[in-house]
Design an enzyme around this catalytic site. Structure first.
Site, PDB file in Angstrom:
ATOM      1  N   ARG A 145      28.355  33.097  38.881  1.00 49.52           N
ATOM      2  CA  ARG A 145      28.053  33.759  37.651  1.00 49.52           C
ATOM      3  C   ARG A 145      26.414  34.149  37.587  1.00 49.52           C
ATOM      4  O   ARG A 145      26.030  35.267  37.144  1.00 49.52           O
ATOM      5  CB  ARG A 145      28.451  33.002  36.438  1.00 49.52           C
TER       6      ARG A 145
ATOM      7  N   TYR B 120      34.476  40.647  37.553  1.00 50.66           N
ATOM      8  CA  TYR B 120      34.644  39.267  38.214  1.00 50.66           C
ATOM      9  C   TYR B 120      33.936  38.353  37.957  1.00 50.66           C
ATOM     10  O   TYR B 120      33.061  38.546  37.201  1.00 50.66           O
ATOM     11  CB  TYR B 120      34.850  39.810  39.959  1.00 50.66           C
ATOM     12  N   GLU B 121      34.222  37.050  38.556  1.00 45.78           N
ATOM     13  CA  GLU B 121      33.541  35.858  38.387  1.00 45.78           C
ATOM     14  C   GLU B 121      33.778  35.414  36.765  1.00 45.78           C
ATOM     15  O   GLU B 121      33.173  34.996  35.971  1.00 45.78           O
ATOM     16  CB  GLU B 121      32.021  35.835  38.567  1.00 45.78           C
ATOM     17  N   GLY B 122      35.063  35.757  36.262  1.00 41.73           N
ATOM     18  CA  GLY B 122      35.313  35.688  34.946  1.00 41.73           C
ATOM     19  C   GLY B 122      35.082  36.775  33.849  1.00 41.73           C
ATOM     20  O   GLY B 122      34.019  37.269  34.249  1.00 41.73           O
TER      21      GLY B 122
END
Length: 602
Positions: free
Chosen positions: A271, A409-411
């Site tokens: 993140r 992406y990455e949550g």
């Protein structure tokens, strides 16, 4: 390490403790080694990536792989890898720097780079046994082999632990047999080492495995076709299918059931690095926009002379400056925390894991803020170019398409918003961040009579820093009252959590911009920082507006009657300027500097 450093802020404490400008790290603090690294990476980007933009846009996957090999030969894939495993063993700030400046040529390469160095290599570096690290990490660090990370499944996106892929021990006890399907796997087309997550029997949590893939001996692995995507077009993204795929038992990563923890910690690092990957993209978009605005004439005038365009350029530059300030502030906190842990006798693995985990809240904040800023930046970039911006001939439309994935992406940003507040509440419950006493103090303050004295604001940023302090009270007031009302059920109220996270994000970002500028004014003098002062003030003004809107929405949605009236009065009190800034003048100051330099120059 000095005793002072032992006292560095813990993750989330920025909300309840005042940070002095001397205690934040800024891009102006880069060491000679870091500056050399940055310049080497910029040179690589300018030579190997940017001139081939059209080939990347035409889905030239082979070019992505070839460029990754070149990056490996120069050591860029191993910046964060310890020297013992073939890497450069540089600190966390250098890792961020590399990611920042290598990512702006095209989102395709940026994604391949991020997936390989972050979630492809790092889980082995941080969770692998000594044998696993010796066997796999040097080849990954040097770009001799590439990594991919197989977590997401058709039914398991944000709910990563719900995957259906299974791992079954063979009768002879020597292998695990993996069956299942993964999707959206970056680098799948050319990776030879897959980190695969699967569930053993009815385990509550998934388990991680290291799988070697050889296309001449596929071992039950088949790859889907390349996905056709809105952006990041030359990054290889495929489905991966496992049919009785055998993985030796010694290739289990960490412990049985430890996969969910690996996945979550890998995402924390991912993140903050994703925030870094959006920074130079903004600088380049601004450069293109300023160049175009200076050259483009309408009504016999460069469009950069028009107030409507100045407004856009100033806001774009302000967000880039503040995003950079906050990203490097957090990166150095992580680096310092790692150093402290190593000094206390933790292994490099343990120190790095705990160091990043400590600042998981800041990692989520940065991921959301900077990914949204780069999208807005590219969107305004298209607008400044007008009709030309919509054409593939200009760089804006691909920048806009590439930026779009960063919010997913990455949550997703929605998940990260909920996480940032959720993690803060958990830290408070564990006693790592004292939210309760400051929240009670704010409640008492609301009952008291406000002071009507006008303080002396003659010192630079004295009013702005007081406002930051009051905005922290807004968060404590709103989140504290919501927590009192809903207790542990608060996590069911996602719209309230989202409003609270908007407040949290803006506080961290605005404070970071002010602290960086204040530190540089003290070092380089006020005259040299005129535009930076304008950006710090402009960002804070915008943050106050965002916080007011989110806080009001929260208050009127969960409080009523006297409580609601009191909190709304508190909100008014905590968001009030004694001296409002002249917003148009601030923007003009910033835009004039950009215009004169013909680039992002901060």
């Amino acid at each position: 390490m000095s005793e002072l450093n032992k006292d560095i802020l813990r993750g989330g404490q920025f909300l309840v403790k005042e940070t002095k400008c001397e205690d934040v790290f800024t891009p102006e603090d880069f060491s000679e080694e870091q500056t050399m690294m940055r310049d080497a990476v910029k040179e690589f980007n300018d030579r190997e990536i940017i001139p081939h933009k059209t080939r990347f846009e035409a889905k030239d996957y082979a070019l992505t792989e070839e460029t990754m090999r070149k990056a490996g030969e120069l050591g860029f894939l191993g910046v964060a890898v310890p020297e013992a495993y073939g890497g450069l063993g540089m600190g966390f700030v250098s890792t961020m720097l590399t990611c920042d400046y290598i990512s702006s040529g095209t989102g395709s390469f940026s994604t391949a780079f991020g997936a390989h160095t972050g979630i492809g290599t790092m889980p082995i570096t941080l969770y692998g046994t000594e044998e696993q690290k010796q066997k796999y990490v040097p080849a990954l660090a040097m770009g001799e082999r590439f990594g991919a990370y197989c977590l997401t499944e058709p039914g398991a996106g944000s709910d990563a632990n719900s995957g259906k892929t299974t791992a079954e021990l063979t009768a002879d006890g020597k292998h695990y047999k993996i069956n299942g399907q993964k999707m959206w796997i970056s680098n799948a087309g050319f990776a030879e080492i897959f980190i695969v997550f699967a569930r053993i029997e009815d385990d509550k949590n998934i388990t991680g495995f290291i799988l070697e893939y050889d296309k001449n001996n596929p071992n039950g692995v088949t790859l889907g076709e390349e996905e056709h995507k809105l952006g990041i077009r030359a990054s290889s993204t495929r489905q991966v299918f496992f049919n009785d795929t055998l993985v030796p038992v010694e290739n289990m990563l960490s412990v049985r059931g430890g996969g969910f923890k690996i996945a979550m910690n890998a995402l924390n690092v991912g993140r903050i690095k994703l925030a870094a990957a959006c920074l130079d993209s903004q600088r380049r978009i601004i450069n293109e926009a300023v160049n175009y605005a200076n050259e483009r004439k309408q009504f016999k005038t460069s469009i950069s002379e028009f107030g409507a365009i100045k407004m856009k350029l100033a806001e774009m530059a302000t967000n880039a400056y503040v995003g950079e300030s906050a990203s490097y502030r957090a990166a150095k906190n992580i680096e310092d925390r790692i150093a402290i842990r190593e000094e206390e006798g933790n292994s490099h693995q343990e120190a790095e894991l705990k160091g990043v985990e400590e600042y998981a809240i800041e990692c989520s904040i940065l991921k959301v803020a900077v990914s949204e800023d780069v999208q807005n930046c590219a969107d305004e970039g298209i607008q400044i170019f007008g009709g030309m911006g919509f054409s593939e001939e200009t760089p804006m439309e691909s920048a806009w398409r590439d930026a779009r994935i960063a919010r997913i992406y990455e949550g997703t940003n929605e998940i990260n918003r909920l996480l940032s507040v959720g993690m803060l509440v958990k830290k408070a419950m564990k006693g790592h961040v004292d939210l309760l006493n400051p929240a009670m103090a704010v409640q008492n303050e609301l009952m008291g009579i406000p002071s009507f004295d006008t303080p002396d604001y003659s010192e630079l940023f004295s009013e702005e820093k007081e406002i930051i302090g009051k905005l922290k009270k807004v968060f404590l007031m709103v989140a504290g009252a919501a927590l009192q009302k809903f207790g542990p059920d608060l996590e069911q109220h996602q719209q309230l959590l989202t409003a609270a996270s908007n407040i949290l994000i803006e506080i961290y970002m605005a404070e970071s911009g002010i602290l960086r500028t204040e530190k540089n004014v003290k070092r380089f003098g006020e005259d040299s920082q005129k535009e930076q002062i304008a950006m710090a003030k402009l960002y804070l003004y915008n943050a106050v507006e965002t916080i007011t809107k989110s806080a009001r929405e929260g208050i009127i949605s969960f409080a009523e009657g006297d409580e609601q009236r009191m909190m709304l009065m508190g909100l008014k009190r905590f968001t009030k300027y004694a001296n409002y800034p002249n917003v148009v003048e601030l923007r003009n100051t910033i835009a004039e500097k950009l215009k004169a330099e013909n680039k992002y120059c901060f």
